[in-house]
Motif scaffolding. Structure first.
Motif, PDB file in Angstrom:
ATOM      1  N   HIS A   1       3.245  -0.260  -6.449  1.00 38.77           N
ATOM      2  CA  HIS A   1       3.710  -1.167  -5.410  1.00 38.77           C
ATOM      3  C   HIS A   1       5.077  -1.350  -5.369  1.00 38.77           C
TER       4      HIS A   1
ATOM      5  N   TRP B   1      -2.203  -2.992   0.619  1.00 43.91           N
ATOM      6  CA  TRP B   1      -1.164  -2.786  -0.199  1.00 43.91           C
ATOM      7  C   TRP B   1      -0.647  -1.268  -0.281  1.00 43.91           C
ATOM      8  N   SER B   2      -1.291  -0.314   0.302  1.00 41.71           N
ATOM      9  CA  SER B   2      -0.977   1.163   0.219  1.00 41.71           C
ATOM     10  C   SER B   2       0.275   1.021   1.359  1.00 41.71           C
TER      11      SER B   2
ATOM     12  N   CYS C   1      -0.860  -2.857  -8.608  1.00 41.99           N
ATOM     13  CA  CYS C   1      -1.164  -3.511  -7.449  1.00 41.99           C
ATOM     14  C   CYS C   1       0.228  -4.815  -7.363  1.00 41.99           C
ATOM     15  N   PRO C   2       0.629  -5.554  -6.283  1.00 41.15           N
ATOM     16  CA  PRO C   2       1.558  -6.311  -6.185  1.00 41.15           C
ATOM     17  C   PRO C   2       1.563  -7.260  -7.309  1.00 41.15           C
TER      18      PRO C   2
ATOM     19  N   CYS D   1       3.694   1.249   0.220  1.00 44.28           N
ATOM     20  CA  CYS D   1       4.158   2.279  -0.393  1.00 44.28           C
ATOM     21  C   CYS D   1       4.405   3.366   0.467  1.00 44.28           C
TER      22      CYS D   1
END
Length: 213
Positions: free
Chosen positions: A97, A20-21, A115-116, A24
């Motif tokens: 995100h 997930w990062s 988070c998403p 970003c």
């Protein structure tokens, strides 16, 4: 901006943040990922992840170039790791995100992770090191205390107030104006109609009190 991103932790949430990062980093809101810390050694290599192990949390000394994400779900463990790294000068960015919906009047403190699919509505408050996992959201005027963790698909409706160090399981729903005391645990899929005292564990729909500290 600091020059490199470091994940503190090598467990399941660290593996999620590994992916997930990336969005970003691509968007320019976080620096490039340099590696991770874990006291258990290079645990991610055993799972096939190509991310450098930078050493143990216990021994790591941050530099001014380091931005550290607490990749840890447990509020108590997050607080403990933060204490070790902060005293050595660690800096802790927020991670929001690109697939989140956070309005401009939301107050988002240091180290908060969105988070998403997560969301924060008007005049919400997220204190230091709160984790909002996938598809969870805060309705208007809701607040979450420091180091608390919302698992996936948690729904905090309007004016709900969550204290510090609270753990909320996946799919839990909170009716408007409910208050949850410090250190409480809310079980997965609970529907919380009434306020929950500090240190209590509740579970079910409607949530029932199981025990206190």
């Amino acid at each position: 901006m600091t020059q490199r991103l470091i994940l503190a932790g090598g467990g399941g949430f660290a593996r999620e943040l590994y992916f997930w990062s990336a969005a970003c980093i691509e968007a320019g809101t976080l620096p490039p990922l340099a590696g991770y810390l874990d006291d258990g050694g290079d645990v991610l290599a055993k799972l096939g992840y190509e991310i450098p192990w930078l050493g143990s949390i216990a021994d790591f000394v941050p530099t001014t170039e380091d931005a550290i994400l607490l990749a840890i779900g447990s509020p108590a463990a997050k607080r403990a790791v933060h204490g070790k790294l902060a005293v050595r000068g660690g800096a802790f960015p927020r991670m929001i995100h690109p697939l989140t919906r956070v309005v401009r009047t939301a107050k988002v403190a240091e180290g908060v992770i969105f988070c998403p699919g997560s969301a924060a509505g008007p005049d919400t408050r997220l204190d230091r090191f709160v984790t909002i996992n996938t598809d969870s959201g805060l309705g208007h005027d809701a607040g979450v205390g420091e180091f608390s963790t919302l698992s996936s698909r948690v729904d905090l409706t309007g004016h709900v107030q969550i204290g510090p160090d609270v753990t909320i399981g996946s799919g839990a729903t909170f009716m408007p104006k409910v208050k949850v005391g410090a250190g409480a645990t809310i079980g997965a899929a609970s529907v919380v109609y009434r306020s929950v005292p500090a240190g209590a564990t509740v579970y079910a729909a409607p949530a029932k009190r199981l025990k206190s500290r």
